[in-house]
Scaffold this motif. Structure first.
Motif, PDB file in Angstrom:
ATOM      1  N   LYS A 294       0.822  -1.205   0.000  1.00  0.00           N
ATOM      2  CA  LYS A 294       0.000   0.000   0.000  1.00  0.00           C
ATOM      3  C   LYS A 294       0.860   1.261   0.000  1.00  0.00           C
ATOM      4  CE  LYS A 294      -3.743  -2.168   2.666  1.00  0.00           C
ATOM      5  NZ  LYS A 294      -4.466  -2.142   3.977  1.00  0.00           N
ATOM      6  N   ALA A 295       1.939   1.227   0.798  1.00  0.00           N
ATOM      7  CA  ALA A 295       2.780   2.410   0.944  1.00  0.00           C
ATOM      8  C   ALA A 295       3.655   2.665  -0.283  1.00  0.00           C
ATOM      9  CB  ALA A 295       3.666   2.256   2.183  1.00  0.00           C
ATOM     10  N   SER A 296       4.068   1.598  -0.969  1.00  0.00           N
ATOM     11  CA  SER A 296       5.000   1.734  -2.084  1.00  0.00           C
ATOM     12  C   SER A 296       4.329   1.745  -3.449  1.00  0.00           C
ATOM     13  CB  SER A 296       6.020   0.598  -2.051  1.00  0.00           C
ATOM     14  OG  SER A 296       5.382  -0.655  -2.279  1.00  0.00           O
ATOM     15  N   GLY A 297       3.131   1.152  -3.535  1.00  0.00           N
ATOM     16  CA  GLY A 297       2.482   1.016  -4.823  1.00  0.00           C
ATOM     17  C   GLY A 297       3.078  -0.075  -5.683  1.00  0.00           C
ATOM     18  N   MET A 298       3.873  -0.947  -5.079  1.00  0.00           N
ATOM     19  CA  MET A 298       4.511  -2.046  -5.800  1.00  0.00           C
ATOM     20  C   MET A 298       4.118  -3.381  -5.185  1.00  0.00           C
ATOM     21  SD  MET A 298       8.421  -0.678  -6.373  1.00  0.00           S
ATOM     22  CE  MET A 298       8.879  -2.198  -7.258  1.00  0.00           C
ATOM     23  N   PRO A 299       4.053  -4.452  -5.976  1.00  0.00           N
ATOM     24  CA  PRO A 299       3.834  -5.774  -5.385  1.00  0.00           C
ATOM     25  C   PRO A 299       5.010  -6.157  -4.499  1.00  0.00           C
ATOM     26  CG  PRO A 299       4.380  -5.954  -7.715  1.00  0.00           C
ATOM     27  CD  PRO A 299       4.177  -4.498  -7.439  1.00  0.00           C
ATOM     28  N   VAL A 300       4.723  -6.872  -3.425  1.00  0.00           N
ATOM     29  CA  VAL A 300       5.757  -7.257  -2.465  1.00  0.00           C
ATOM     30  C   VAL A 300       5.724  -8.758  -2.250  1.00  0.00           C
ATOM     31  CG1 VAL A 300       6.605  -7.012  -0.094  1.00  0.00           C
ATOM     32  CG2 VAL A 300       5.650  -5.024  -1.289  1.00  0.00           C
ATOM     33  N   VAL A 301       6.904  -9.385  -2.320  1.00  0.00           N
ATOM     34  CA  VAL A 301       7.046 -10.808  -2.054  1.00  0.00           C
ATOM     35  C   VAL A 301       8.029 -10.983  -0.903  1.00  0.00           C
ATOM     36  CG1 VAL A 301       7.664 -13.079  -2.960  1.00  0.00           C
ATOM     37  CG2 VAL A 301       6.676 -11.351  -4.486  1.00  0.00           C
ATOM     38  N   ASN A 302       7.601 -11.679   0.128  1.00  0.00           N
ATOM     39  CA  ASN A 302       8.458 -11.960   1.276  1.00  0.00           C
ATOM     40  C   ASN A 302       9.065 -13.349   1.103  1.00  0.00           C
ATOM     41  OD1 ASN A 302       9.673 -12.384   3.738  1.00  0.00           O
ATOM     42  ND2 ASN A 302       7.935 -11.668   4.958  1.00  0.00           N
ATOM     43  N   LEU A 303      10.334 -13.410   0.673  1.00  0.00           N
ATOM     44  CA  LEU A 303      11.018 -14.685   0.493  1.00  0.00           C
ATOM     45  C   LEU A 303      11.616 -15.212   1.794  1.00  0.00           C
ATOM     46  CD1 LEU A 303      13.057 -14.570  -2.860  1.00  0.00           C
ATOM     47  CD2 LEU A 303      11.072 -15.974  -2.309  1.00  0.00           C
ATOM     48  N   GLY A 304      11.583 -14.426   2.858  1.00  0.00           N
ATOM     49  CA  GLY A 304      12.169 -14.848   4.130  1.00  0.00           C
ATOM     50  C   GLY A 304      11.600 -16.168   4.600  1.00  0.00           C
ATOM     51  N   LEU A 305      12.486 -17.071   5.029  1.00  0.00           N
ATOM     52  CA  LEU A 305      12.024 -18.389   5.445  1.00  0.00           C
ATOM     53  C   LEU A 305      12.776 -18.890   6.665  1.00  0.00           C
ATOM     54  CD1 LEU A 305       9.830 -20.302   4.484  1.00  0.00           C
ATOM     55  CD2 LEU A 305      11.523 -21.484   3.085  1.00  0.00           C
ATOM     56  N   ASN A 306      14.071 -19.183   6.499  1.00  0.00           N
ATOM     57  CA  ASN A 306      14.845 -19.745   7.612  1.00  0.00           C
ATOM     58  C   ASN A 306      16.324 -19.431   7.406  1.00  0.00           C
ATOM     59  OD1 ASN A 306      16.267 -21.638   9.376  1.00  0.00           O
ATOM     60  ND2 ASN A 306      14.279 -22.600   9.682  1.00  0.00           N
ATOM     61  N   GLY A 307      16.925 -18.775   8.381  1.00  0.00           N
ATOM     62  CA  GLY A 307      18.334 -18.417   8.273  1.00  0.00           C
ATOM     63  C   GLY A 307      19.255 -19.615   8.204  1.00  0.00           C
ATOM     64  N   ALA A 308      18.791 -20.751   8.709  1.00  0.00           N
ATOM     65  CA  ALA A 308      19.627 -21.954   8.701  1.00  0.00           C
ATOM     66  C   ALA A 308      19.884 -22.475   7.295  1.00  0.00           C
ATOM     67  CB  ALA A 308      18.995 -23.043   9.562  1.00  0.00           C
ATOM     68  N   LEU A 309      19.185 -21.936   6.300  1.00  0.00           N
ATOM     69  CA  LEU A 309      19.482 -22.296   4.916  1.00  0.00           C
ATOM     70  C   LEU A 309      20.835 -21.736   4.491  1.00  0.00           C
ATOM     71  CD1 LEU A 309      15.949 -21.588   3.431  1.00  0.00           C
ATOM     72  CD2 LEU A 309      17.031 -23.842   3.583  1.00  0.00           C
ATOM     73  N   GLY A 310      21.297 -20.708   5.183  1.00  0.00           N
ATOM     74  CA  GLY A 310      22.594 -20.117   4.893  1.00  0.00           C
ATOM     75  C   GLY A 310      22.507 -18.942   3.941  1.00  0.00           C
ATOM     76  N   LEU A 311      23.459 -18.027   4.066  1.00  0.00           N
ATOM     77  CA  LEU A 311      23.457 -16.820   3.244  1.00  0.00           C
ATOM     78  C   LEU A 311      23.628 -17.137   1.762  1.00  0.00           C
ATOM     79  CD1 LEU A 311      23.412 -13.719   3.109  1.00  0.00           C
ATOM     80  CD2 LEU A 311      25.904 -13.764   3.405  1.00  0.00           C
ATOM     81  N   ASP A 312      24.497 -18.090   1.433  1.00  0.00           N
ATOM     82  CA  ASP A 312      24.709 -18.429   0.026  1.00  0.00           C
ATOM     83  C   ASP A 312      23.416 -18.893  -0.634  1.00  0.00           C
ATOM     84  OD1 ASP A 312      27.365 -17.752   0.090  1.00  0.00           O
ATOM     85  OD2 ASP A 312      28.103 -19.802   0.310  1.00  0.00           O
ATOM     86  N   PHE A 313      22.653 -19.718   0.067  1.00  0.00           N
ATOM     87  CA  PHE A 313      21.371 -20.206  -0.456  1.00  0.00           C
ATOM     88  C   PHE A 313      20.431 -19.033  -0.704  1.00  0.00           C
ATOM     89  CE2 PHE A 313      17.122 -21.886  -0.376  1.00  0.00           C
ATOM     90  CZ  PHE A 313      17.214 -23.169  -0.906  1.00  0.00           C
ATOM     91  N   ILE A 314      20.339 -18.124   0.256  1.00  0.00           N
ATOM     92  CA  ILE A 314      19.443 -16.972   0.150  1.00  0.00           C
ATOM     93  C   ILE A 314      19.826 -16.100  -1.043  1.00  0.00           C
ATOM     94  CG2 ILE A 314      18.790 -14.805   1.288  1.00  0.00           C
ATOM     95  CD1 ILE A 314      19.042 -16.372   3.974  1.00  0.00           C
TER      96      ILE A 314
END
Length: 326
Positions: A73-93
């Motif tokens: 609503k604030a940005s006027g853009m579609p938003v996707v939250n890919l956040g899931l689990n940090g244990a996947l590791g930074l490289d995976f993210i």
């Protein structure tokens, strides 16, 4: 060819064949109503968006801590939250982002403090079983995969050809008893909402004493930053939310990390660690998972950062501008 080499090749061939067979039979115990299966819906949403989008990337601090609909609503853009689990590791993210971003997307990266690059192999394997393209997000190791299967069913070889064989007998793959950590816990944008009206846990998990070191993640993020620029994608770094008691305990290590990031990170950093420190009462079950009140406060702060940052605003204006007529 000497005997040792022949035996090594034979052993490797056997491992590959066993893993191939296990993959064929793994669906016997498969359920798609688990926490990691939500990645299917997240990527389905990304694939359905034809215009530039805001992508939130990181660990579970994002999954549990953002109201993406309000950011839309604030940005006027579609938003996707890919956040899931940090244990996947930074490289995976970061590799997942490389696979997902499109031209003029805006990425907000918010990862837990000193997040390891490699992550847990079994978590990555589980997620990739739900979403096969995720096999591209990490380096597969066949010996590790064999260990993975053996861990999930010690009777695997005895029961492999039985129709009743269940190869995945851990909570992460069984139909979840805790609805908070399930595929149904997420809304359309990829936010966890199942916990919003639940009472806080008496004890917050993931408390730790941080030991400062130069975080190798800085170089990994810089490499992604260079890749993102080739796609006309802008990356912004956001320090994560954190429980006040843990922040006070780890303030020196976090300050040293912030100094390193500000000196060496190519991406623009849009906040300071203290900006998203909330009272322990604002957290649900870990020192990174916000409850309803904390989620509202963090979302408001992120929206304020978006509205007052001229660089972000120029990126949004570019993203939502109508395509020139041909």
């Amino acid at each position: 060819m000497n005997k040792f080499l022949k035996k090594s090749l034979l052993f490797f061939a056997v491992v590959v064949i066993v893993i191939f067979v296990l993959n064929l039979f793994q669906k016997e115990g498969f359920t798609y109503n688990t926490y990691f299966a939500s990645t299917i819906d997240k990527h389905k949403l990304i694939d359905s968006i034809t215009s530039p989008a805001i992508i939130l990337a990181g660990g579970s601090n994002l999954a549990f801590g953002i109201d993406s609909k309000e950011i839309e609503k604030a940005s006027g853009m579609p938003v996707v939250n890919l956040g899931l689990n940090g244990a996947l590791g930074l490289d995976f993210i970061l590799n997942e982002l490389k696979y997902s971003i499109k031209e003029n997307d805006i990425v907000f990266l918010s990862v837990e403090y000193f997040l390891p690059q490699t992550g847990k192999y079994d978590f990555k394997k589980i997620l990739a079983n739900f979403y096969p393209p995720a096999h591209k997000f990490y380096n597969r190791n066949y010996l590790s995969e064999l260990e993975f299967y053996l861990e999930y069913d010690h009777k695997i070889f005895k029961n492999i050809f039985s129709k009743n064989s269940v190869l995945f007998q851990k909570a992460a793959l069984k139909t979840p008893e805790n609805p908070i950590y399930s595929r149904e816990a997420f809304n359309r944008n990829g936010d966890v909402i199942s916990h919003l009206n639940q009472p806080n846990n008496k004890q917050l998990n993931d408390r730790s004493r941080m030991v400062y070191r130069y975080w190798e993640g800085i170089n990994a993020i810089n490499q992604f930053y260079d890749f993102a620029r080739t796609k006309n994608v802008t990356l912004f770094f956001v320090f994560p939310d954190y429980a006040a008691s843990e922040y006070e305990k780890n303030k020196r290590a976090i300050a040293a990390l912030e100094s390193d990031l500000r000196k060496n990170l190519k991406a623009e950093i849009i906040n300071s660690p203290g900006d998203l420190v909330f009272a322990d009462s604002c957290f649900f079950d870990t020192v990174y998972h916000l409850n309803k009140l904390g989620r509202e406060q963090r979302t408001e702060k992120l929206i304020e950062l978006i509205k007052t940052n001229t660089h972000i605003q120029s990126c949004i204006a570019k993203a939502v501008a109508p395509m020139p007529a041909k």
